[in-house]
Design an enzyme around this catalytic site. Sequence first.
Site, PDB file in Angstrom:
ATOM      1  N   PHE A 126       2.777 -47.783  31.728  1.00  0.00           N
ATOM      2  CA  PHE A 126       3.619 -48.384  30.699  1.00  0.00           C
ATOM      3  C   PHE A 126       2.749 -48.768  29.514  1.00  0.00           C
ATOM      4  CE2 PHE A 126       7.959 -50.483  30.540  1.00  0.00           C
ATOM      5  CZ  PHE A 126       8.624 -49.420  31.124  1.00  0.00           C
ATOM      6  N   GLN A 243      10.873 -58.804  19.118  1.00  0.00           N
ATOM      7  CA  GLN A 243      10.433 -57.461  19.487  1.00  0.00           C
ATOM      8  C   GLN A 243      11.564 -56.459  19.280  1.00  0.00           C
ATOM      9  OE1 GLN A 243       9.708 -55.932  23.751  1.00  0.00           O
ATOM     10  NE2 GLN A 243       7.629 -56.272  22.968  1.00  0.00           N
ATOM     11  N   HIS A 245      12.405 -52.993  20.325  1.00  0.00           N
ATOM     12  CA  HIS A 245      12.010 -51.947  21.275  1.00  0.00           C
ATOM     13  C   HIS A 245      11.983 -50.615  20.546  1.00  0.00           C
ATOM     14  CE1 HIS A 245      11.930 -49.351  24.780  1.00  0.00           C
ATOM     15  NE2 HIS A 245      11.764 -50.405  25.552  1.00  0.00           N
ATOM     16  N   LEU A 259      19.449 -49.360  25.212  1.00  0.00           N
ATOM     17  CA  LEU A 259      18.038 -49.192  25.551  1.00  0.00           C
ATOM     18  C   LEU A 259      17.741 -47.847  26.198  1.00  0.00           C
ATOM     19  CD1 LEU A 259      15.389 -50.848  25.498  1.00  0.00           C
ATOM     20  CD2 LEU A 259      15.868 -51.480  27.847  1.00  0.00           C
ATOM     21  N   GLU A 262      11.181 -47.389  28.546  1.00  0.00           N
ATOM     22  CA  GLU A 262       9.818 -46.943  28.279  1.00  0.00           C
ATOM     23  C   GLU A 262       9.306 -46.020  29.378  1.00  0.00           C
ATOM     24  OE1 GLU A 262       5.696 -49.273  27.059  1.00  0.00           O
ATOM     25  OE2 GLU A 262       7.639 -50.254  26.846  1.00  0.00           O
ATOM     26  N   ARG A 318       4.449 -51.942  22.297  1.00  0.00           N
ATOM     27  CA  ARG A 318       5.737 -51.649  21.674  1.00  0.00           C
ATOM     28  C   ARG A 318       5.761 -51.903  20.174  1.00  0.00           C
ATOM     29  NH1 ARG A 318       9.826 -54.193  26.261  1.00  0.00           N
ATOM     30  NH2 ARG A 318       9.650 -52.447  27.729  1.00  0.00           N
ATOM     31  N   HIS A 384      15.381 -56.203  20.728  1.00  0.00           N
ATOM     32  CA  HIS A 384      15.355 -56.159  22.190  1.00  0.00           C
ATOM     33  C   HIS A 384      14.981 -57.486  22.848  1.00  0.00           C
ATOM     34  CE1 HIS A 384      14.883 -54.559  26.183  1.00  0.00           C
ATOM     35  NE2 HIS A 384      13.574 -54.754  26.204  1.00  0.00           N
ATOM     36  N   ARG A 419       5.404 -58.736  23.522  1.00  0.00           N
ATOM     37  CA  ARG A 419       5.447 -58.610  24.985  1.00  0.00           C
ATOM     38  C   ARG A 419       5.158 -57.179  25.418  1.00  0.00           C
ATOM     39  NH1 ARG A 419       9.128 -56.778  28.548  1.00  0.00           N
ATOM     40  NH2 ARG A 419      10.831 -56.662  27.025  1.00  0.00           N
TER      41      ARG A 419
END
Length: 607
Positions: A126, A243, A245, A259, A262, A318, A384, A419
């Site tokens: 990730f 954030q 995304h 969404l 990822e 991100r 997000h 994050r």
Amino acid sequence: MSYYAEGGIERHQYDVVVVGAGGAGLRAAIAAHEAGANTAIVCKSLLGKAHTVMAEGGIAAAMGNRWPEDNWEVHFRDTMRGGKMLNNWRMAQLHAQEAPERVLELEDWGALFDRTDDGLISQRDFGGHRYARLAHVGDRTGLEMIRTLQQRAVQIGIDVFMECTVTDLLQDRSSGEGRMAGVFAYWRETGRFVVIDAPAVILATGGIGKSFKVTSNSWEYTGDGHALALRAGAKLINMEFVQFHPTGMVWPPSVKGLLVTESVRGDGGILKNSEGKRFMFDYIPDFFKAETADTEEEADRWYDDKKNNRRPPELLPRDEVARAINSEIKAGRGSEHGGIYLDIASRRTPEFIRKRLPSMYHQFKELADVDITAEPMEIGPTCHYVMGGVEVDADSQESAVTGLYAAGEVSGGMHGSNRLGGNSLSDLLVFGRRAGESAAAYVAGLGEARPAVSDEDLRAGQWSAVAPFSVDGGENPYSIQHDLQQKMNDLVGIIRTEAELAQALEEIEQLKVRAKSMSVDGHRQYNPGWHLALDLRNMLLVSEAIAKAALARQESRGGHTRDDFPGPNPEWGAKNLVVSLADDGESVMLNPQPLPPMPDDLKKFFD
């Protein structure tokens, strides 16, 4: 114990009440119950429908199942670097140290994780994580986590108040301390009021995404916990860091913002612009160049053998990926519908995609008529997650208000300015448990001296909730919500400027004036307009906090990008902006606060 008080208010008594039934709320309630506290959960929608189910990729934990070299120190370093060193170091440390145990605990409770060939819990790659460390269940990890925690909570007998919305935190003001004494709420179906007396309240209400027009968040995310905490006297930190995304659906319009996990990039997907170019190689920051592949051949070899461990640039944090995508779109190299292309079809077999990404396959097939095993997806940044939240003690999760705790997305500090993917689910588990145990210990120490709520505060809670019914011919809540979402999207979005932020604050002030004359028709039963009118009070307050903090922070860092201050500033990198409620009770004020110093034994990881 339950009974009806004066005015027909339904009333209950517990030791601990948890507001929110996502991963953090359920884990907190389980911990409080197992510590001996009589515990209840209040959730805005149905049990099991929490936004945690949207966390598809996995739970970040340095278990070392795929890479024996991985450990909590590396996870801690990755988290701090991902947050651009603005994280609360103690929270990041506890999170990295305790996450593996929390994952194994879920497994003991029945979670069915994917497996390696050796039978260990499988872990995937990730963005921002040096090693593959996300324990996963296909791309449905959040759903499995909620299923497991929900089953555990029901099994041990925790009471749940479903479709019940908290409008006020109740405090004992007799001693002047304002200790927690319970919550004031209403049943969404009937509109009847309910009071839950409890000396400890844990906020686990999630985020603020519904203040923005394009968001991956569900309808519940209206900043309730953030606003409730402010009104009770707690403080918020890091609210400027929102954030976006990198990958939300952009077509069809009905699902814009939904969404795209990822995991697609973690399993080999690449980003291309309208010219067919794999553009992320042009956006590798100096900070990550030593760990990121700088040629397509090197990136492809990483997926095949991973021996050099230089990650593809699609797996940068991100914020970096979102800014790169935004730059390509603004430069005119976007897709037909205003996004860019995410391609895994040319990289993996249809069988691999359907096995590893079943939800993504069905989501695009059913909602957009796109077969991701044969063609690329059109994606773009979507609001997000908010890194900002209630300022809490790192070890106990208690706020500045005695008896008030916060865990999960509603709490601040853990993620700094950005994050890392997968850290949200382990954050929920680690700090949900800590909040529950701390709340139970606090109540156990009270003995018989429990805080009490005054009749005056109960009447105030009622009058405040029904106020929109007393206005004739006023503003429609839906019009105010539409205008707020549009302004936040246009003026406080992924790229910000001083002029636009100042304009946003002016617009929010006008919306607050309009909100005072909101009116709703009908009665309290089945009245979504009334529900929205109550939610808007929270959305407006939290939106002001975000815009005001974003205007004050004159730098670009993590989820906060200022076009007029394009780089990070070391001076700003040493302080948080603390948000508190102004004396008028309707607006917020800011104060800078230095970061807590990191001990030398942790500083060595960044030398």
